[in-house]
Scaffold this motif. Structure first.
Motif, short mmCIF file in Angstrom:
data_model
loop_
_atom_site.label_atom_id
_atom_site.label_comp_id
_atom_site.label_asym_id
_atom_site.label_seq_id
_atom_site.Cartn_x
_atom_site.Cartn_y
_atom_site.Cartn_z
N LEU A 146 0.86 -1.17 0.00
CA LEU A 146 0.00 0.00 0.00
C LEU A 146 0.90 1.22 0.00
O LEU A 146 1.72 1.40 0.90
CB LEU A 146 -0.89 0.01 1.24
N VAL A 147 0.75 2.05 -1.03
CA VAL A 147 1.56 3.26 -1.15
C VAL A 147 0.67 4.46 -0.87
O VAL A 147 -0.30 4.70 -1.58
CB VAL A 147 2.19 3.38 -2.57
N PHE A 148 1.02 5.18 0.19
CA PHE A 148 0.25 6.36 0.58
C PHE A 148 0.82 7.57 -0.13
O PHE A 148 2.02 7.81 -0.12
CB PHE A 148 0.25 6.51 2.10
N LEU A 149 -0.09 8.32 -0.77
CA LEU A 149 0.26 9.40 -1.68
C LEU A 149 -0.35 10.72 -1.21
O LEU A 149 -1.22 10.73 -0.33
CB LEU A 149 -0.26 9.05 -3.08
N PRO A 150 0.06 11.85 -1.83
CA PRO A 150 -0.56 13.13 -1.49
C PRO A 150 -2.08 13.09 -1.70
O PRO A 150 -2.58 12.25 -2.44
CB PRO A 150 0.10 14.11 -2.46
N CYS A 151 -2.75 13.99 -1.05
CA CYS A 151 -4.21 14.15 -1.18
C CYS A 151 -4.95 12.93 -0.63
O CYS A 151 -6.07 12.63 -1.04
CB CYS A 151 -4.62 14.41 -2.63
N ASP A 152 -4.32 12.22 0.31
CA ASP A 152 -4.92 11.04 0.94
C ASP A 152 -5.37 10.00 -0.08
O ASP A 152 -6.42 9.38 0.06
CB ASP A 152 -6.05 11.45 1.88
N GLN A 153 -4.54 9.81 -1.10
CA GLN A 153 -4.76 8.74 -2.06
C GLN A 153 -3.92 7.54 -1.66
O GLN A 153 -2.90 7.67 -1.00
CB GLN A 153 -4.32 9.19 -3.46
N VAL A 154 -4.36 6.35 -2.08
CA VAL A 154 -3.62 5.12 -1.80
C VAL A 154 -3.53 4.32 -3.10
O VAL A 154 -4.52 4.16 -3.81
CB VAL A 154 -4.34 4.25 -0.74
N ALA A 155 -2.33 3.84 -3.39
CA ALA A 155 -2.13 2.95 -4.52
C ALA A 155 -1.90 1.55 -3.97
O ALA A 155 -1.17 1.36 -3.00
CB ALA A 155 -0.93 3.38 -5.35
N ILE A 156 -2.56 0.56 -4.59
CA ILE A 156 -2.38 -0.84 -4.22
C ILE A 156 -1.50 -1.48 -5.28
O ILE A 156 -1.81 -1.41 -6.47
CB ILE A 156 -3.73 -1.57 -4.18
N ILE A 180 8.47 8.19 -6.96
CA ILE A 180 7.39 7.21 -6.75
C ILE A 180 6.07 7.80 -7.24
O ILE A 180 5.30 7.13 -7.94
CB ILE A 180 7.27 6.82 -5.26
N GLN A 181 5.82 9.05 -6.90
CA GLN A 181 4.59 9.70 -7.33
C GLN A 181 4.51 9.77 -8.85
O GLN A 181 3.46 9.52 -9.45
CB GLN A 181 4.48 11.08 -6.70
N ARG A 182 5.63 10.10 -9.50
CA ARG A 182 5.65 10.18 -10.96
C ARG A 182 5.34 8.82 -11.58
O ARG A 182 4.52 8.71 -12.49
CB ARG A 182 7.02 10.68 -11.45
N ARG A 183 5.96 7.76 -11.06
CA ARG A 183 5.74 6.42 -11.60
C ARG A 183 4.30 5.94 -11.42
O ARG A 183 3.82 5.12 -12.20
CB ARG A 183 6.71 5.42 -10.95
N LEU A 184 3.65 6.45 -10.40
CA LEU A 184 2.25 6.09 -10.16
C LEU A 184 1.27 7.04 -10.86
O LEU A 184 0.06 6.87 -10.77
CB LEU A 184 1.96 6.04 -8.66
N GLY A 185 1.79 8.08 -11.52
CA GLY A 185 0.94 9.02 -12.25
C GLY A 185 0.14 9.93 -11.34
O GLY A 185 -0.98 10.33 -11.68
N VAL A 186 0.72 10.30 -10.20
CA VAL A 186 0.00 11.13 -9.23
C VAL A 186 0.02 12.58 -9.64
O VAL A 186 1.07 13.12 -10.03
CB VAL A 186 0.64 10.97 -7.83
N LYS A 187 -1.12 13.23 -9.53
CA LYS A 187 -1.22 14.67 -9.76
C LYS A 187 -0.69 15.36 -8.52
O LYS A 187 -0.98 14.97 -7.40
CB LYS A 187 -2.66 15.08 -10.03
N GLN A 188 0.08 16.39 -8.70
CA GLN A 188 0.70 17.10 -7.57
C GLN A 188 -0.28 18.01 -6.83
O GLN A 188 -0.06 18.33 -5.69
CB GLN A 188 1.91 17.90 -8.05
#
Length: 191
Positions: A146-156, A180-188
């Motif tokens: 479980l990867v915890f990301l900005p904006c309280d998003q979670v990637a499984i 990590i955020q870039r590889r998961l396609g997270v919006k900043q």
């Protein structure tokens, strides 16, 4: 007396294990999904926060990171499956509102009353979160991450190839979280 011992041994050695196996197989047959044990880990990709505790569909995991043993996952990915993730986050580790830092521990390694009082205030700042999201497709189970990301998003991340793509050859230092955020396609920007 001898007969009582034989009956007791039969009960413990044969009957109870059979009942256990029957119970386990009955549980599995009602869902129709074969479950397997897998390692689990929590990765926090948000600087200056701490994930204190996490649960994955009611299976409690630790917070602090690293691999935890174990969780149950369907052996084969189930299309349309959803999972509920609950977590507690420390949004300001080591600092209370107003910038009040943690008092030191006693010299003997025990906590002081001042530290315990500070910690009560600090824990009141923890935030609780919950999200229900789809389980991503996986072909081969690596582990549950479980990867915890900005904006309280979670990637499984469960699939072995996906785990390699996300976690392989990560840079250190200040580039770690953004990569990590870039590889998961997270919006900043949070909305």
């Amino acid at each position: 007396m001898l007969m009582k011992g034989i009956v007791k041994n039969l009960l413990w050695c044969y009957l109870l294990p059979l009942l256990f196996l029957f119970g386990v197989s009955a549980c599995q047959s009602t869902s129709g999904v074969k479950m397997v044990g897998a390692g689990a880990s929590v990765s926090n990709a948000v600087a200056n926060t701490v994930i204190v505790s996490v649960s994955y569909d009611g299976q409690w995991l630790s917070g602090g990171g690293g691999e935890i043993c174990c969780v149950s996952l369907p052996e084969d990915w189930q299309p349309g499956s959803m999972v509920t993730i609950r977590w507690v986050k420390d949004p300001s580790p080591g600092v209370n509102l107003g910038g009040v830092k943690s008092p030191p521990w006693n010299k003997d390694g025990t906590t002081s009353q001042a530290w315990r009082d500070w910690m009560k205030v600090h824990e009141s700042q923890y935030t609780k979160h919950e999200v229900t999201i789809p389980v991503p497709k996986y072909d081969e189970i690596s582990e549950l991450n479980l990867v915890f990301l900005p904006c309280d998003q979670v990637a499984i991340i469960i699939d072995s190839k996906e785990a390699g793509r996300i976690f392989g050859y990560l840079p250190g230092g200040d580039a770690f979280y953004p990569e990590i955020q870039r590889r998961l396609g997270v919006k900043q920007q949070c909305q």
